[in-house]
Design a protein around this motif. Structure first.
Motif, mmCIF file in Angstrom:
data_model
loop_
_atom_site.group_PDB
_atom_site.id
_atom_site.type_symbol
_atom_site.label_atom_id
_atom_site.label_comp_id
_atom_site.label_asym_id
_atom_site.label_seq_id
_atom_site.Cartn_x
_atom_site.Cartn_y
_atom_site.Cartn_z
ATOM 1 N N ALA B 11 0.839 -1.206 0.000
ATOM 2 C CA ALA B 11 0.000 0.000 0.000
ATOM 3 C C ALA B 11 0.877 1.260 0.000
ATOM 4 C CB ALA B 11 -0.933 -0.016 1.201
ATOM 5 N N ALA B 12 1.947 1.229 0.794
ATOM 6 C CA ALA B 12 2.824 2.401 0.874
ATOM 7 C C ALA B 12 3.447 2.694 -0.492
ATOM 8 C CB ALA B 12 3.910 2.145 1.921
ATOM 9 N N LEU B 13 3.862 1.633 -1.170
ATOM 10 C CA LEU B 13 4.459 1.822 -2.501
ATOM 11 C C LEU B 13 3.418 2.424 -3.459
ATOM 12 C CD1 LEU B 13 6.802 1.368 -4.510
ATOM 13 C CD2 LEU B 13 5.923 -0.930 -4.910
ATOM 14 N N ARG B 14 2.217 1.872 -3.398
ATOM 15 C CA ARG B 14 1.175 2.369 -4.311
ATOM 16 C C ARG B 14 0.846 3.833 -4.039
ATOM 17 N NH1 ARG B 14 -4.080 2.893 -4.119
ATOM 18 N NH2 ARG B 14 -4.377 1.731 -2.173
ATOM 19 N N HIS B 15 0.794 4.193 -2.771
ATOM 20 C CA HIS B 15 0.434 5.572 -2.413
ATOM 21 C C HIS B 15 1.510 6.569 -2.832
ATOM 22 C CE1 HIS B 15 -3.329 4.895 -0.437
ATOM 23 N NE2 HIS B 15 -2.821 3.968 0.355
ATOM 24 N N ARG B 16 2.737 6.117 -2.949
ATOM 25 C CA ARG B 16 3.808 7.061 -3.336
ATOM 26 C C ARG B 16 3.710 7.465 -4.806
ATOM 27 N NH1 ARG B 16 6.945 3.886 0.287
ATOM 28 N NH2 ARG B 16 7.892 2.594 -1.338
ATOM 29 N N TYR B 17 2.955 6.693 -5.601
ATOM 30 C CA TYR B 17 2.890 6.971 -7.045
ATOM 31 C C TYR B 17 1.426 7.050 -7.492
ATOM 32 C CZ TYR B 17 7.746 5.879 -6.605
ATOM 33 O OH TYR B 17 9.046 5.904 -6.193
ATOM 34 N N PRO B 18 0.965 8.255 -7.779
ATOM 35 C CA PRO B 18 -0.443 8.420 -8.158
ATOM 36 C C PRO B 18 -0.827 7.599 -9.391
ATOM 37 C CG PRO B 18 0.624 10.546 -7.786
ATOM 38 C CD PRO B 18 1.699 9.528 -7.748
ATOM 39 N N GLY B 19 0.116 7.337 -10.262
ATOM 40 C CA GLY B 19 -0.197 6.588 -11.485
ATOM 41 C C GLY B 19 -0.206 5.082 -11.285
ATOM 42 N N CYS B 20 -0.085 4.647 -10.042
ATOM 43 C CA CYS B 20 0.005 3.206 -9.758
ATOM 44 C C CYS B 20 -1.316 2.748 -9.144
ATOM 45 C CB CYS B 20 1.172 2.981 -8.794
ATOM 46 S SG CYS B 20 1.397 1.287 -8.317
ATOM 47 N N MET B 32 0.526 -17.375 -8.576
ATOM 48 C CA MET B 32 -0.545 -16.949 -7.676
ATOM 49 C C MET B 32 -0.199 -15.622 -6.997
ATOM 50 S SD MET B 32 -2.066 -19.081 -4.462
ATOM 51 C CE MET B 32 -2.409 -20.496 -5.477
ATOM 52 N N VAL B 33 -1.172 -14.733 -6.939
ATOM 53 C CA VAL B 33 -0.991 -13.470 -6.227
ATOM 54 C C VAL B 33 -1.164 -13.731 -4.736
ATOM 55 C CG1 VAL B 33 -1.994 -11.196 -5.827
ATOM 56 C CG2 VAL B 33 -1.661 -12.008 -8.162
ATOM 57 N N LEU B 34 -0.143 -13.381 -3.938
ATOM 58 C CA LEU B 34 -0.168 -13.666 -2.500
ATOM 59 C C LEU B 34 -0.754 -12.504 -1.693
ATOM 60 C CD1 LEU B 34 3.448 -15.160 -2.231
ATOM 61 C CD2 LEU B 34 1.297 -16.412 -2.511
ATOM 62 N N ALA B 35 -0.495 -11.284 -2.153
ATOM 63 C CA ALA B 35 -1.009 -10.110 -1.453
ATOM 64 C C ALA B 35 -1.129 -8.981 -2.465
ATOM 65 C CB ALA B 35 -0.061 -9.715 -0.327
ATOM 66 N N VAL B 36 -2.050 -8.073 -2.184
ATOM 67 C CA VAL B 36 -2.283 -7.028 -3.181
ATOM 68 C C VAL B 36 -2.774 -5.737 -2.518
ATOM 69 C CG1 VAL B 36 -4.679 -7.731 -3.620
ATOM 70 C CG2 VAL B 36 -3.396 -6.577 -5.409
ATOM 71 N N SER B 37 -2.430 -4.636 -3.136
ATOM 72 C CA SER B 37 -3.006 -3.346 -2.762
ATOM 73 C C SER B 37 -3.521 -2.704 -4.041
ATOM 74 C CB SER B 37 -1.944 -2.453 -2.105
ATOM 75 O OG SER B 37 -2.460 -1.143 -1.939
ATOM 76 N N THR B 38 -4.786 -2.338 -4.053
ATOM 77 C CA THR B 38 -5.364 -1.765 -5.275
ATOM 78 C C THR B 38 -6.042 -0.431 -4.978
ATOM 79 O OG1 THR B 38 -7.459 -2.909 -4.940
ATOM 80 C CG2 THR B 38 -5.789 -4.044 -6.259
ATOM 81 N N LEU B 39 -6.048 0.409 -5.975
ATOM 82 C CA LEU B 39 -6.698 1.719 -5.832
ATOM 83 C C LEU B 39 -8.209 1.538 -5.745
ATOM 84 C CD1 LEU B 39 -6.370 4.840 -5.905
ATOM 85 C CD2 LEU B 39 -6.580 4.691 -8.385
ATOM 86 N N GLU B 40 -8.731 0.638 -6.528
ATOM 87 C CA GLU B 40 -10.168 0.366 -6.493
ATOM 88 C C GLU B 40 -10.383 -1.141 -6.501
ATOM 89 O OE1 GLU B 40 -10.786 1.093 -11.274
ATOM 90 O OE2 GLU B 40 -11.004 2.775 -9.893
ATOM 91 N N LYS B 41 -11.582 -1.537 -6.161
ATOM 92 C CA LYS B 41 -11.861 -2.970 -6.060
ATOM 93 C C LYS B 41 -11.558 -3.653 -7.401
ATOM 94 C CE LYS B 41 -15.606 -6.077 -4.628
ATOM 95 N NZ LYS B 41 -14.757 -6.884 -3.755
ATOM 96 N N THR B 42 -10.785 -4.715 -7.335
ATOM 97 C CA THR B 42 -10.349 -5.402 -8.561
ATOM 98 C C THR B 42 -10.785 -6.861 -8.498
ATOM 99 O OG1 THR B 42 -8.424 -3.958 -8.632
ATOM 100 C CG2 THR B 42 -8.340 -5.920 -10.001
ATOM 101 N N ALA B 43 -11.387 -7.332 -9.560
ATOM 102 C CA ALA B 43 -11.893 -8.712 -9.592
ATOM 103 C C ALA B 43 -10.744 -9.701 -9.433
ATOM 104 C CB ALA B 43 -12.614 -8.959 -10.912
#
Lengths: 258, 131
Positions: B11-20, B32-43
């Motif tokens: 989440a911290a990485l994502r928040h540092r870059y508005p385009g992410c 397999m995706v183990l953990a994720v941070s998304t700007l909006e809900k992602t299927a």
């Protein structure tokens, strides 16, 4: 042969050439070639019609000049050519040619003489002693090689412009259509490497650009661009990764790219 | 490091870059995706596809061939793959061997790659060392 005799003979040959050609095709630059199929094809026809050993100097109105030593319908040597940035093209100048030089020679011809320019030719006796006729490259071998300018013309204009611009930033670049190489440019080993990985790359249905980096060649990165039915494999310096990737990303994200 | 801390790092990485708008931590051996941070809900299907793409780009047949060309050898793989489509950029960073994890980012075309890539590489190192 004494120099004066050679000059006289050359002048005589030019006079004969002038008489034998239709008057309207002879200009101060030489005899204008008939170019129904473009400049490159016209030069190949001229070479194919040259049986006795001659130095053919091709010129254009814009000032491009290229001199070839020709005999028995074979190009023996590039006598003079503009300096080429392409090392493989530059390597064929002023030395005896072999069949293996067909591709770089065709590339040199295409680079020197723009495809749509009117080409003129002057035929003269060569200055140096005769070269063995089994040397050189036959016109047939040259015609078997796809000319880069001709094949580049198969690319959509904007894509062709990107490829040309990319030459400034890339170490090597190969453009494929249906897995056949249309345009090659840059380091031989990297072009061969591009050929070797092409079968392993899955075709991408939409326009995309993929960049890989890592490994011992930390200074290099590989770009694979898939767009409009063409695949381009290019190697760039690691320091140019963002710029090269960004340029192609901008290209494919523009809906007007066709 | 527990999964919450991994989530915080992402989440911290994502928040540092508005385009992410997606940062995911994936296992390349399974895709397999183990953990994720998304700007909006992602299927979940989209995240699964992202993991598979990371696996293909960094460990697949094409990646192996690319690795040889780039001098990494057939048994290794590239350390980074960037993939741009018409609307977004996907960035895949592989952790140094023997780790088999990767960081997957989905970015807008305007994202500042020059700043983001070194930052994301450091974040991945922190994640894999502690994982």
């Amino acid at each position: 042969m004494p120099r004066g005799e050679n000059d006289d003979t050359a002048r005589f040959m030019r006079a004969i050439a002038g008489f034998s050609a239709a008057p309207e095709t002879v200009t101060r630059l030489g005899r204008a070639l008939v170019q129904s199929g473009g400049a490159l094809e016209a030069m190949l026809v001229e070479i194919n019609e040259t049986v006795l050993r001659r130095t053919l100097t091709f010129r254009t109105d814009a000032g491009a000049t290229l001199s070839l030593d020709v005999s028995e319908r074979r190009v023996l040597r590039v006598v003079d050519a503009p300096v080429s940035e392409d090392k493989r093209c530059a390597s064929v100048v002023k030395r005896v040619l072999t069949a293996e030089d067909a591709k770089p020679l065709m590339r040199l011809l295409a680079d020197c003489i723009p495809p749509d320019d009117q080409v003129y030719v002057v035929s003269a006796l060569p200055d140096d002693p005769a070269t063995a006729v089994f040397e050189g490259i036959s016109v047939r071998d040259l015609m078997d090689v796809k000319a880069p300018q001709d094949t580049a013309a198969e690319l959509p204009k904007r894509l062709a412009d990107m490829v040309v611009q990319g030459k400034n930033n890339m170490r090597a670049m190969t453009c494929y259509a249906d897995r056949e190489a249309l345009v090659r440019w840059g380091q031989n080993d990297l072009c061969a490497a591009a050929d070797s990985i092409l079968p392993s790359l899955l075709p991408d249905p939409g326009p995309s650009v993929t960049l890989w980096h890592g490994g011992l060649r930390e200074d290099s990165a590989l770009l694979v661009i898939s767009t409009e039915g063409f695949v381009i494999c290019a190697f760039c310096d690691a320091q140019d990764v963002s710029r090269c990737f960004g340029a192609w990303q901008a290209y494919i994200s523009n809906p007007n790219h066709t | 490091m527990n999964s919450v801390t991994i989530g915080e790092e992402l989440a911290a990485l994502r928040h540092r870059y508005p385009g992410c708008f997606v940062v995911a931590f994936a296992d390349l051996s399974t895709g397999m995706v183990l953990a994720v941070s998304t700007l909006e809900k992602t299927a979940q299907e989209k995240l699964d596809a992202l993991g598979r793409t990371a696996q293909s780009c960094l460990l697949g047949q094409g990646a192996s061939a690319v690795a040889q060309v780039l001098g990494a050898g057939a048994r290794n793989s590239p350390t980074m793959a960037l993939q741009a489509g018409a609307h977004d950029i996907r960035c895949f960073l592989r952790a140094p061997a023997p780790a088999v994890e990767a960081l997957c980012l989905v970015l807008t075309p305007e994202a500042d790659l020059d700043r983001l890539l070194p930052d994301a590489t450091e974040a991945l190192l922190r994640l894999t060392v502690e994982a």
